[in-house]
Scaffold this motif. Structure first.
Motif, PDB file in Angstrom:
ATOM      1  N   ILE A  29       0.860  -1.173  -0.022  1.00 51.84           N
ATOM      2  CA  ILE A  29       0.043   0.021  -0.076  1.00 51.84           C
ATOM      3  C   ILE A  29       1.016   1.105   0.137  1.00 51.84           C
ATOM      4  O   ILE A  29       1.867   1.246   0.926  1.00 51.84           O
ATOM      5  CB  ILE A  29      -0.982   0.064   1.357  1.00 51.84           C
ATOM      6  CG1 ILE A  29      -1.780  -1.212   1.196  1.00 51.84           C
ATOM      7  CG2 ILE A  29      -1.542   1.360   1.404  1.00 51.84           C
ATOM      8  CD1 ILE A  29      -2.725  -1.313   2.497  1.00 51.84           C
ATOM      9  N   ASN A  30       0.570   2.033  -0.946  1.00 53.15           N
ATOM     10  CA  ASN A  30       1.478   3.412  -0.921  1.00 53.15           C
ATOM     11  C   ASN A  30       3.011   3.211  -1.166  1.00 53.15           C
ATOM     12  O   ASN A  30       3.757   3.859  -0.832  1.00 53.15           O
ATOM     13  CB  ASN A  30       1.413   4.157   0.137  1.00 53.15           C
ATOM     14  CG  ASN A  30       0.001   4.484   0.656  1.00 53.15           C
ATOM     15  OD1 ASN A  30      -0.941   4.461  -0.134  1.00 53.15           O
ATOM     16  ND2 ASN A  30      -0.437   4.794   1.886  1.00 53.15           N
ATOM     17  N   THR A  32       4.479   0.835   0.350  1.00 50.28           N
ATOM     18  CA  THR A  32       4.968   0.086   1.683  1.00 50.28           C
ATOM     19  C   THR A  32       4.622  -1.413   1.436  1.00 50.28           C
ATOM     20  O   THR A  32       3.299  -1.671   1.511  1.00 50.28           O
ATOM     21  CB  THR A  32       4.358   1.006   2.774  1.00 50.28           C
ATOM     22  OG1 THR A  32       4.699   2.260   2.787  1.00 50.28           O
ATOM     23  CG2 THR A  32       4.898   0.167   4.152  1.00 50.28           C
ATOM     24  N   ILE A  34       3.697  -4.942   3.510  1.00 48.51           N
ATOM     25  CA  ILE A  34       3.142  -5.090   4.607  1.00 48.51           C
ATOM     26  C   ILE A  34       3.104  -6.736   4.458  1.00 48.51           C
ATOM     27  O   ILE A  34       2.615  -7.286   3.679  1.00 48.51           O
ATOM     28  CB  ILE A  34       1.800  -4.567   4.953  1.00 48.51           C
ATOM     29  CG1 ILE A  34       1.895  -2.908   5.004  1.00 48.51           C
ATOM     30  CG2 ILE A  34       1.155  -5.088   5.862  1.00 48.51           C
ATOM     31  CD1 ILE A  34       0.532  -2.361   4.631  1.00 48.51           C
ATOM     32  N   THR A  88      -4.070   0.390   6.706  1.00 48.89           N
ATOM     33  CA  THR A  88      -4.874   1.489   6.140  1.00 48.89           C
ATOM     34  C   THR A  88      -4.748   1.882   4.938  1.00 48.89           C
ATOM     35  O   THR A  88      -3.330   1.871   4.493  1.00 48.89           O
ATOM     36  CB  THR A  88      -4.582   2.889   7.353  1.00 48.89           C
ATOM     37  OG1 THR A  88      -4.564   2.308   8.619  1.00 48.89           O
ATOM     38  CG2 THR A  88      -5.452   4.068   6.866  1.00 48.89           C
ATOM     39  N   ALA A  90      -6.212   4.535   1.707  1.00 48.37           N
ATOM     40  CA  ALA A  90      -7.072   5.831   1.609  1.00 48.37           C
ATOM     41  C   ALA A  90      -8.219   5.380   0.475  1.00 48.37           C
ATOM     42  O   ALA A  90      -8.011   4.405  -0.347  1.00 48.37           O
ATOM     43  CB  ALA A  90      -6.222   7.157   0.804  1.00 48.37           C
ATOM     44  N   VAL A 200      -9.628   5.294   4.764  1.00 43.91           N
ATOM     45  CA  VAL A 200      -9.868   6.526   5.391  1.00 43.91           C
ATOM     46  C   VAL A 200     -10.114   7.559   4.395  1.00 43.91           C
ATOM     47  O   VAL A 200      -9.937   7.068   3.074  1.00 43.91           O
ATOM     48  CB  VAL A 200      -8.705   6.688   6.049  1.00 43.91           C
ATOM     49  CG1 VAL A 200      -8.368   6.022   7.380  1.00 43.91           C
ATOM     50  CG2 VAL A 200      -7.247   6.822   5.461  1.00 43.91           C
TER      51      VAL A 200
HETATM   52  C1  LIG Z   1      -1.307   5.320   2.657  1.00 48.02           C
HETATM   53  O1  LIG Z   1      -1.743   6.390   2.464  1.00 48.02           O
HETATM   54  C2  LIG Z   1      -2.888   6.993   3.132  1.00 48.02           C
HETATM   55  C3  LIG Z   1      -3.218   8.464   2.892  1.00 48.02           C
HETATM   56  O2  LIG Z   1      -2.066   9.188   2.808  1.00 48.02           O
HETATM   57  C4  LIG Z   1      -2.606   6.852   4.773  1.00 48.02           C
HETATM   58  O3  LIG Z   1      -3.808   7.368   5.333  1.00 48.02           O
HETATM   59  C5  LIG Z   1      -2.185   5.505   5.080  1.00 48.02           C
HETATM   60  O4  LIG Z   1      -1.855   5.338   6.405  1.00 48.02           O
HETATM   61  C6  LIG Z   1      -1.119   5.020   4.275  1.00 48.02           C
HETATM   62  N1  LIG Z   1      -1.248   3.465   4.480  1.00 48.02           N
HETATM   63  C7  LIG Z   1       0.043   2.823   4.514  1.00 48.02           C
HETATM   64  C8  LIG Z   1      -0.005   1.329   4.751  1.00 48.02           C
HETATM   65  O5  LIG Z   1       1.110   3.528   4.322  1.00 48.02           O
END
Ligand SMILES: *[C@@H]1O[C@H](CO)[C@@H](O)[C@H](O)[C@H]1NC(C)=O
Length: 251
Positions: A29-30, A32, A34, A88, A90, A200
């Motif tokens: 995710i993003n 990253t 996991i 998490t 978005a 979120v």
């Molecule tokens: C990914 O990006 C969203 C929005 O910035 C953030 O809320 C979320 O925590 C991020 N998730 C991860 C796993 O980095």
């Protein structure tokens, strides 16, 4: 050296079974990475690690009965809760499932569902009764089977999270269906993978669940009892099971 026929058959069956295995040891995710569920380690680690991907038993690669409680989130889901954590993401973002492997030739679609977890959270919820699920995406044959595309693409698949889904905790049900043996009833192989997420920045859409697992699939569904060896035109007519993508989703 002499081998008995049964030993050779057993060895061949074992190789076949190992080759059939596929699971999701990581998600991204993003950008990253996991940990997902590593069937070679996570079930044998004490204390059991907390994971956002539901457990899959190491000794079984796939679910073959559409009526099994294991069709929800794979084998072992009910016995090995991954822990009270979510990843998490978005709304409008992407959860990338990273499979450990997938054999080219295990033809099939890739389908993604989502279900809103109850107020008590995702980790204690099996999601295997009622109809909590909606379909949020699917990839089908387009000259190549999505499973082959995945196998050639680093074993990854992007799950798109609709941007208008309400914020909150959800369970993703990401699934590959292998059709290489599906021309006889009961021959399709289901590889469901459940991922606990928190959305979120979401919108106002609170989906009405439409599908149950078990329940949504039948053994003789034309997307499940299907011969993938009749050529391009027949494959282009393939329709994945589980109905259309839920209407009103925005990406
Ligand atoms: C990914 O990006 C969203 C929005 O910035 C953030 O809320 C979320 O925590 C991020 N998730 C991860 C796993 O980095």
């Amino acid at each position: 050296m002499l081998f008995s026929a049964s030993a050779i058959l057993a060895a061949a069956a074992f190789v076949g079974e190992v080759a059939a295995h596929g699971y999701v040891p990581f998600i991204r995710i993003n950008g990253t990475t996991i940990p997902g569920w590593d069937v070679t380690k996570d079930g044998y680690t004490n204390p059991q690690p907390l994971r956002v991907v539901r457990a899959t038993k190491a000794d079984s690669g796939f679910v073959s009965s559409v009526n099994s409680g294991e069709i929800t989130c794979s084998i072992g889901n009910s016995k090995l809760p991954p822990g009270p954590i979510t990843a998490t993401v978005a709304a409008g973002g992407t959860v990338t499932a990273v499979w450990n492997t997938w054999p080219v030739g295990h033809y099939g679609p890739i389908i993604d569902y989502i279900a809103k977890c109850p107020a008590s959270g995702c980790s204690s919820w099996k999601a295997d009764t009622g109809k909590p699920w909606i379909k949020i995406g699917q990839k089908t044959y387009n000259g190549e089977w999505p499973s082959d595309t995945l196998a050639k693409n680093g074993f990854t698949h992007d799950i798109k999270i609709p941007r208008n889904l309400a914020s909150g905790d959800y369970l993703i049900r990401h699934e590959q269906i292998a059709l290489h043996g599906a021309s006889s009833a009961g021959g399709a192989q289901f590889y469901p993978v459940c991922i606990q997420i928190t959305i979120v920045g979401g919108g106002s859409l609170v989906p009405q669940g439409q599908l149950g697992f078990p329940g949504a699939y039948t053994t003789n569904d034309p997307g499940i009892l299907f011969n993938p060896y009749r050529g391009d035109a027949a494959n282009r007519a393939y329709v994945p099971p589980g109905g259309p993508v839920y209407s009103g989703l925005q990406f």
